[in-house]
Design a protein around this motif. Structure first.
Motif, PDB file in Angstrom:
ATOM      1  N   GLU A 111       0.983  -1.336  -0.183  1.00  0.00           N
ATOM      2  CA  GLU A 111       0.219   0.160   0.369  1.00  0.00           C
ATOM      3  C   GLU A 111       1.152   0.947   0.086  1.00  0.00           C
ATOM      4  O   GLU A 111       0.772   1.765  -0.588  1.00  0.00           O
ATOM      5  N   GLU A 154      -0.201  -5.180  -4.090  1.00  0.00           N
ATOM      6  CA  GLU A 154       0.017  -4.530  -4.851  1.00  0.00           C
ATOM      7  C   GLU A 154      -1.342  -3.952  -5.635  1.00  0.00           C
ATOM      8  O   GLU A 154      -2.019  -3.194  -6.131  1.00  0.00           O
ATOM      9  N   ALA A 155      -1.227  -4.932  -6.743  1.00  0.00           N
ATOM     10  CA  ALA A 155      -2.675  -4.667  -7.672  1.00  0.00           C
ATOM     11  C   ALA A 155      -4.136  -4.312  -6.737  1.00  0.00           C
ATOM     12  O   ALA A 155      -4.428  -3.310  -7.212  1.00  0.00           O
ATOM     13  N   ALA A 184      -4.582  -3.067  -3.691  1.00  0.00           N
ATOM     14  CA  ALA A 184      -4.170  -1.664  -2.707  1.00  0.00           C
ATOM     15  C   ALA A 184      -4.209  -0.362  -4.221  1.00  0.00           C
ATOM     16  O   ALA A 184      -4.304   0.885  -4.657  1.00  0.00           O
ATOM     17  N   GLY A 185      -4.415  -1.206  -6.132  1.00  0.00           N
ATOM     18  CA  GLY A 185      -4.916   0.043  -6.545  1.00  0.00           C
ATOM     19  C   GLY A 185      -3.663   0.382  -7.419  1.00  0.00           C
ATOM     20  O   GLY A 185      -3.825   1.503  -8.065  1.00  0.00           O
ATOM     21  N   ARG A 186      -2.647   0.276  -7.208  1.00  0.00           N
ATOM     22  CA  ARG A 186      -0.968   0.149  -7.455  1.00  0.00           C
ATOM     23  C   ARG A 186      -0.681  -0.105  -8.913  1.00  0.00           C
ATOM     24  O   ARG A 186      -1.026  -1.549  -9.232  1.00  0.00           O
ATOM     25  N   THR A 240      -1.989   6.894  -7.583  1.00  0.00           N
ATOM     26  CA  THR A 240      -2.433   5.735  -7.074  1.00  0.00           C
ATOM     27  C   THR A 240      -2.138   5.867  -5.389  1.00  0.00           C
ATOM     28  O   THR A 240      -2.335   4.767  -5.192  1.00  0.00           O
TER      29      THR A 240
END
Length: 472
Positions: free
Chosen positions: A244, A270-271, A273-275, A446
């Motif tokens: 995050e 990571e994905a 968390a929207g990154r 992001t």
């Protein structure tokens, strides 16, 4: 030389600590070792210039703010061995190195235990200014009970509670770094006498479980605003935090398979968390012994082994997991060690050592050797490529001796890395973040810190256009 597959370059970091004995205990005694001079500025200035000339991405300073628990029934043996005590403040040291370098990143460890977020944010902003945007923060929560006692606690805060603490800590610093001063706030107009537009400078009014911070941030927004963010936790909660918040995470990885497993988990988180994939770079801690021939490398390894203090490594391991392993014979099976409250951690340590039923000595030797690659430059870089194939983005290079371990890497291994296109030959312009990611100096949209940009204008009701006109 044959042709090689096109691979991304490796990020190169020197893993350091402002102390005499860091990871590989006892090596400070080696005749060529200079780390006993850790209190002398010139040692670090010379090393930083050497690494910058070699185009290392950054210096990474570990730190502790307490003793590594008890060993042999107390803490006297820690002092006797110099086992990360004495240890000096990396922030003060990096302030000096900012003035004597121009491009290399300056990464420092600071625990949420040791400084209030308002003060720490001000210090890092100042250092980021003085270094032209080269500062990185390794976020830690302190596993050492003595660290917590040194800052007013009765004992060690529970693991997950420490990460809750870290969540509030970083949120408070993000508010100060990203939200307190808006873009365009600084005017520095000598004719009107207005230095900054009060309508664009905001108090943050942070109210949380641990901190109450009114603000505003007293430092000007620095080149990166929020420093480049490292994180080194490998627990499930630590990985979640890294996915995050971090831009790079540091693993003590015993083999490439471990890297692959950890990287897979980080990429999933990571994905979630929207990154974007790769927003969190993965560094593995490795050490190297290089020779022009395999026999020369083995001889150098044997020379280092003469000074390796397995008991100091045991003290390091035991302090990190909260168990006094001192006074036990090296042949004691780890399964026979009795502990109250850290059994799961000890069992994980047992499971990490291959070969069945490891002894205390086996664990110490494995910790010293599993992350050490020995051979010719070609053999070493072949092995490094295996780690890269497992998902490693960078090396956090541990040392046996200062400065010799880095001299050997630069003279012996770096040319082979460059021949294969795995190491940079020049620095990219800009801040550390720009150099690493090839994008802007500020955190991507992001990242959770970005939500505080423009979030505090409601607290500037008194700083209206009318107030600015009066100031003019």
């Amino acid at each position: 030389m044959g042709t090689f597959d096109v691979r991304p370059r490796l990020l190169l970091s020197a893993f350091l600590m402002n102390t005499s004995s860091h990871i590989l205990g006892g090596q400070w005694r080696h005749p060529k070792a200079q780390q006993h001079r850790f209190n002398e500025l010139q040692l670090w200035v010379d090393l930083a210039k050497q690494l910058e000339d070699a185009k290392f991405d950054n210096l990474f300073f570990a730190d502790v703010v307490g003793l590594y628990g008890n060993h042999e029934g107390g803490w006297a043996s820690m002092v006797r061995k110099g086992m990360q005590v004495p240890s000096h403040d990396p922030l003060v040291l990096l302030s000096a190195l900012a003035a004597t370098t121009s491009d290399i990143g300056l990464a420092m460890t600071s625990s949420v235990v040791q400084a209030a977020p308002f003060q720490f944010a001000r210090q890092l902003s100042t250092l980021d200014h003085l270094s032209n945007g080269r500062v990185a923060w390794n976020i830690v929560t302190s596993v050492l009970e003595n660290s917590h006692r040194n800052f007013g606690a009765a004992g060690l805060t529970a693991h997950d509670d420490r990460y809750d603490w870290a969540e509030e800590y970083v949120e408070a610093t993000y508010k100060l770094w990203e939200g307190s001063w808006e873009d365009g706030a600084v005017l520095a107009n000598k004719e009107t006498g207005v230095f900054a537009d009060p309508a664009k400078v905001n108090k943050i009014h942070h109210q949380g479980k641990r901190y109450s911070i009114e603000g505003p941030h007293l430092a000007l927004p620095s080149p990166q605003r929020t420093p480049f963010l490292f994180q080194a936790g490998s627990s499930a909660r630590g990985r979640q935090f890294a996915a995050e918040h971090a831009e790079a995470t540091f693993l003590f990885a015993p083999h490439p398979e471990y890297v692959a497993k950890q990287v897979g988990k980080i990429r999933e988180l990571e994905a979630a968390a929207g990154r974007a994939k790769g927003d969190v770079k993965v560094f593995a801690g490795l050490s190297f012994v290089v020779g022009s021939t395999e026999a020369e490398a083995k001889a150098k390894e044997a020379d280092y082994d003469e000074y390796l203090d397995l008991d100091a490594i045991i003290a390091h391991i035991g302090g990190g997991i909260g168990i006094d392993l001192g006074g036990l014979d090296l042949d004691t099976p780890l399964g026979d060690v009795q502990t109250e409250g850290a059994r799961g951690v000890l069992e994980a340590a047992i499971a990490s050592v291959p070969g069945g039923k490891p002894t205390i000595g086996d664990l110490a030797r494995y910790r010293a050797k599993a992350q050490q690659i020995v051979g010719t430059p070609e053999q070493i870089v072949d092995e490094i490529e295996r780690w890269q194939d497992a998902g490693m983005d960078g090396l956090n290079i541990m040392n046996q001796v200062l400065p010799g371990s880095y001299t050997d890497f630069i003279d012996g291994i770096l040319p082979e890395l460059r021949a294969r296109g795995l190491a940079q030959t020049e620095y990219a312009p800009g801040s550390l973040r720009e150099k690493v990611f090839g994008r802007g100096a500020r955190l991507e949209e992001t990242h959770p810190a970005a939500r505080f940009r423009g979030a505090f204008t409601e607290y500037s009701a008194a700083n209206t256009e009318e107030a600015l006109e009066r100031a003019l």
